[in-house]
Design a protein around this motif. Structure first.
Motif, PDB file in Angstrom:
ATOM      1  N   LEU A 277       0.843  -1.192   0.000  1.00 35.43           N
ATOM      2  CA  LEU A 277       0.000   0.000   0.000  1.00 35.43           C
ATOM      3  C   LEU A 277       0.873   1.234   0.000  1.00 35.43           C
ATOM      4  O   LEU A 277       1.911   1.288   0.669  1.00 35.43           O
ATOM      5  N   TRP A 278       0.447   2.244  -0.737  1.00 39.79           N
ATOM      6  CA  TRP A 278       1.072   3.562  -0.662  1.00 39.79           C
ATOM      7  C   TRP A 278       0.077   4.507  -0.010  1.00 39.79           C
ATOM      8  O   TRP A 278      -1.080   4.597  -0.430  1.00 39.79           O
ATOM      9  N   ILE A 279       0.545   5.199   1.031  1.00 40.46           N
ATOM     10  CA  ILE A 279      -0.316   6.075   1.816  1.00 40.46           C
ATOM     11  C   ILE A 279       0.225   7.504   1.755  1.00 40.46           C
ATOM     12  O   ILE A 279       1.415   7.740   2.005  1.00 40.46           O
ATOM     13  N   GLU A 280      -0.667   8.420   1.446  1.00 39.20           N
ATOM     14  CA  GLU A 280      -0.322   9.850   1.404  1.00 39.20           C
ATOM     15  C   GLU A 280      -0.807  10.508   2.683  1.00 39.20           C
ATOM     16  O   GLU A 280      -1.921  10.237   3.139  1.00 39.20           O
TER      17      GLU A 280
ATOM     18  N   PHE B 260       3.899  16.297   8.695  1.00 37.94           N
ATOM     19  CA  PHE B 260       4.390  15.159   9.470  1.00 37.94           C
ATOM     20  C   PHE B 260       5.563  14.442   8.799  1.00 37.94           C
ATOM     21  O   PHE B 260       5.993  13.389   9.272  1.00 37.94           O
ATOM     22  N   LYS B 261       6.089  14.989   7.713  1.00 40.73           N
ATOM     23  CA  LYS B 261       7.123  14.300   6.932  1.00 40.73           C
ATOM     24  C   LYS B 261       8.352  13.915   7.753  1.00 40.73           C
ATOM     25  O   LYS B 261       8.957  12.861   7.536  1.00 40.73           O
ATOM     26  N   ALA B 262       8.739  14.745   8.701  1.00 33.82           N
ATOM     27  CA  ALA B 262       9.969  14.493   9.461  1.00 33.82           C
ATOM     28  C   ALA B 262       9.891  13.235  10.317  1.00 33.82           C
ATOM     29  O   ALA B 262      10.920  12.704  10.740  1.00 33.82           O
TER      30      ALA B 262
ATOM     31  N   SER C  29       8.653  11.785  -0.411  1.00 31.77           N
ATOM     32  CA  SER C  29       7.997  13.033  -0.019  1.00 31.77           C
ATOM     33  C   SER C  29       6.969  12.742   1.068  1.00 31.77           C
ATOM     34  O   SER C  29       7.324  12.210   2.118  1.00 31.77           O
ATOM     35  N   ASN C  30       5.692  13.043   0.828  1.00 33.09           N
ATOM     36  CA  ASN C  30       4.671  12.798   1.859  1.00 33.09           C
ATOM     37  C   ASN C  30       3.857  11.536   1.543  1.00 33.09           C
ATOM     38  O   ASN C  30       2.660  11.470   1.800  1.00 33.09           O
ATOM     39  N   ARG C  31       4.544  10.522   1.019  1.00 30.83           N
ATOM     40  CA  ARG C  31       3.951   9.202   0.806  1.00 30.83           C
ATOM     41  C   ARG C  31       4.898   8.135   1.339  1.00 30.83           C
ATOM     42  O   ARG C  31       6.119   8.311   1.310  1.00 30.83           O
ATOM     43  N   PHE C  32       4.327   7.055   1.824  1.00 36.53           N
ATOM     44  CA  PHE C  32       5.162   5.926   2.235  1.00 36.53           C
ATOM     45  C   PHE C  32       4.452   4.634   1.860  1.00 36.53           C
ATOM     46  O   PHE C  32       3.234   4.606   1.641  1.00 36.53           O
ATOM     47  N   SER C  33       5.243   3.568   1.774  1.00 35.55           N
ATOM     48  CA  SER C  33       4.676   2.270   1.412  1.00 35.55           C
ATOM     49  C   SER C  33       4.709   1.325   2.606  1.00 35.55           C
ATOM     50  O   SER C  33       5.530   1.462   3.523  1.00 35.55           O
ATOM     51  N   LEU C  34       3.786   0.367   2.582  1.00 28.61           N
ATOM     52  CA  LEU C  34       3.723  -0.721   3.547  1.00 28.61           C
ATOM     53  C   LEU C  34       3.642  -2.023   2.771  1.00 28.61           C
ATOM     54  O   LEU C  34       3.005  -2.076   1.714  1.00 28.61           O
ATOM     55  N   HIS C  35       4.231  -3.081   3.306  1.00 25.39           N
ATOM     56  CA  HIS C  35       4.149  -4.393   2.682  1.00 25.39           C
ATOM     57  C   HIS C  35       3.465  -5.334   3.671  1.00 25.39           C
ATOM     58  O   HIS C  35       4.002  -5.615   4.743  1.00 25.39           O
ATOM     59  N   LEU C  36       2.267  -5.811   3.313  1.00 21.49           N
ATOM     60  CA  LEU C  36       1.420  -6.551   4.235  1.00 21.49           C
ATOM     61  C   LEU C  36       1.380  -8.036   3.877  1.00 21.49           C
ATOM     62  O   LEU C  36       1.085  -8.404   2.742  1.00 21.49           O
ATOM     63  N   ILE C  37       1.665  -8.861   4.866  1.00 20.96           N
ATOM     64  CA  ILE C  37       1.625 -10.307   4.676  1.00 20.96           C
ATOM     65  C   ILE C  37       0.175 -10.797   4.814  1.00 20.96           C
ATOM     66  O   ILE C  37      -0.687 -10.078   5.336  1.00 20.96           O
ATOM     67  N   PRO C  38      -0.127 -12.013   4.366  1.00 21.58           N
ATOM     68  CA  PRO C  38      -1.504 -12.521   4.453  1.00 21.58           C
ATOM     69  C   PRO C  38      -2.096 -12.486   5.853  1.00 21.58           C
ATOM     70  O   PRO C  38      -3.289 -12.213   6.023  1.00 21.58           O
TER      71      PRO C  38
END
Length: 201
Positions: A121-124, A129-131, A153-162
């Motif tokens: 998932l990519w979340i904006e 809160f970037k710092a 920038s102001n997005r981050f990713s998460l990698h989710l297992i089943p």
């Protein structure tokens, strides 16, 4: 205090709205309400709420304007699934990270990347809160303790297992509650304050 290890998903059973106020009732398996009491704290989508009524299978909370402003609780509808975690007790296993249940803001899921065994998932989130968002740092998303993947920038990713997808509502969420790691925030703000005092920033 919570661990960010979501115990189950509860179902929104009732909503009663007044001006800047909402009473939320969720339904959950009785095993998750064992020894619950009035005044107890339960995290719903990561937001620490106070129990105001309960039955064997339901629990109710009063939500006021500040919580409605900062979280996705005001967006819930009857039938929605929410992440559910009872508060941490002395002696409990610490499987996630310390989570206060005090939501800082919401974020929008702007991209999903599926593979055979996981979901990215990519979340904006708000730029202010970037710092506090660092690759491999902790973050609580709808109450789930997760590790940040990439940051752009102001997005981050998460990698989710089943297993995370099974236990949480993240697979189908759109707006999520975010709580940034308090230790990270304290360090960043302390360093910034010291540098400002020294005229470096």
């Amino acid at each position: 205090m919570f661990t960010g290890i979501v115990q189950t998903q509860a179902t929104v059973a009732q909503l009663h709205d007044r001006d800047n106020f909402r009473q939320l009732t969720v339904e959950v398996s009785p095993e998750f309400l064992h020894n619950v009491a009035l005044g107890a704290s339960i995290a719903i989508n990561g937001c620490c709420l106070t129990v105001v009524a309960f039955t064997e299978t339901t629990v109710s909370f009063d939500i006021i304007d500040e919580t409605l402003r900062l979280t996705n609780i005001g967006r819930l509808a009857v039938g929605d699934k929410v992440n559910f975690e009872r508060s941490l007790k002395v002696g409990d296993e610490m499987g996630g990270h310390y989570v206060s249940g005090h939501i800082h803001c919401t974020g929008a899921i702007v991209k999903r990347e599926r593979s055979t065994d996981n979901l990215a998932l990519w979340i904006e989130f708000p730029e202010s809160f970037k710092a506090y968002v660092l690759a491999k740092g902790f973050i609580s998303v709808n109450g789930a303790s997760l590790t940040v993947g990439q940051v752009e920038s102001n997005r981050f990713s998460l990698h989710l297992i089943p297993e995370t997808l099974r236990l949480t509502n993240l697979e189908h969420a759109d707006i999520v509650n975010l709580e940034f790691d308090q230790q990270t925030m304290t360090i960043v703000e302390t360093v910034e304050r010291v540098l400002n005092q020294r005229g470096v920033m």
